[in-house]
Design an enzyme around this catalytic site. Sequence first.
Site, mmCIF file in Angstrom:
data_model
loop_
_atom_site.group_PDB
_atom_site.id
_atom_site.type_symbol
_atom_site.label_atom_id
_atom_site.label_comp_id
_atom_site.label_asym_id
_atom_site.label_seq_id
_atom_site.Cartn_x
_atom_site.Cartn_y
_atom_site.Cartn_z
ATOM 1 N N ASP A 82 0.826 -1.205 0.000
ATOM 2 C CA ASP A 82 0.000 0.000 0.000
ATOM 3 C C ASP A 82 0.865 1.262 0.000
ATOM 4 O OD1 ASP A 82 -2.454 1.330 0.085
ATOM 5 O OD2 ASP A 82 -2.527 1.354 2.271
ATOM 6 N N HIS A 83 0.494 2.233 -0.796
ATOM 7 C CA HIS A 83 1.103 3.572 -0.798
ATOM 8 C C HIS A 83 2.629 3.542 -0.832
ATOM 9 C CE1 HIS A 83 -2.309 6.294 -0.480
ATOM 10 N NE2 HIS A 83 -2.870 5.425 0.343
ATOM 11 N N GLY A 209 -9.170 5.339 2.750
ATOM 12 C CA GLY A 209 -9.709 5.973 3.947
ATOM 13 C C GLY A 209 -11.030 5.388 4.381
ATOM 14 N N ALA A 232 -7.604 0.548 7.578
ATOM 15 C CA ALA A 232 -6.333 0.451 8.304
ATOM 16 C C ALA A 232 -6.468 0.938 9.743
ATOM 17 C CB ALA A 232 -5.244 1.237 7.576
#
Length: 290
Positions: A82-83, A209, A232
């Site tokens: 992720d990211h 989000g 998350a």
Amino acid sequence: MPLVSSAPLLRAARAQGYAVTAFNVHTLEMLQAVVEAATELDAPVILQSTTGTVQHLGPEFIAAAARVAADQTHVPVALHLDHCTNFATVVKCIRAGYTSIMIDASMKPYEANVADTRRVVELANAIGVNVEAELGKVGGVEDDISVADHDAALADPDECARFVMDTGVPTLAPAIGTAHGIYKGEPNIDFDRIARIAALVDVPLVLHGGSGIPEAQVRRAISLGMAKMNVATELRIVFTDAIKQVFACTPNVDDPRHYLKPAKDALREAVKEKIRMCGAAGRASEAKGR
């Protein structure tokens, strides 16, 4: 079954009008709880790790644990980075066995974002690994990536269509008003923007989000084209609060099994709630068929 690419899971989700839930995990117990919950609900699922967790545990350890978990269930399980902003980390995770990668160059100018994304897409396509990229800027904090509210920029639908065409990216995370972390008030999701983006691109869309978004808003976003929802912060809070409760009741406990088991149990229930919210329960077979 072995770990699978998230690409067919997300294509099936978008086609059938539900979302695959992607959960950021940081410990073995969290990873186990996510897969156990998905197995119980017969749901496809995505395990995610941030670059911070990769640095903390090592991608080889994470991938090995995910492979064991996937081998012990009948539901499709993907492992996603992720990211990630660093190409070397992308390569390291792919070599370790990750089946999905997010390259996040959304903080860069458009052309630089295209170049970075296309580089990862070209690498991943050759070995069947899915790629996710972001356009616009999702607010909040994710590891060492922080975007202040006034800097969060919503994705332009026409630019999304151009970005997908320019990069060939198979999964897109457009900024549509959500934020990382727990919301201080009601989320300000631009549902019209989701609909406009979904009408212009045929790749699955990702809702970042996902912690704390009311169920009605989650379901509306999914109905408009979101095929993956990331969770998350909410998981970390559930896991940590359960541990705090054990120590509040039994402050002298010194056996990790005695406080990690209640945390794992609490997390499993929270994961099941999110899977049901996204409409993914009972979808494992159709996801595997894509």
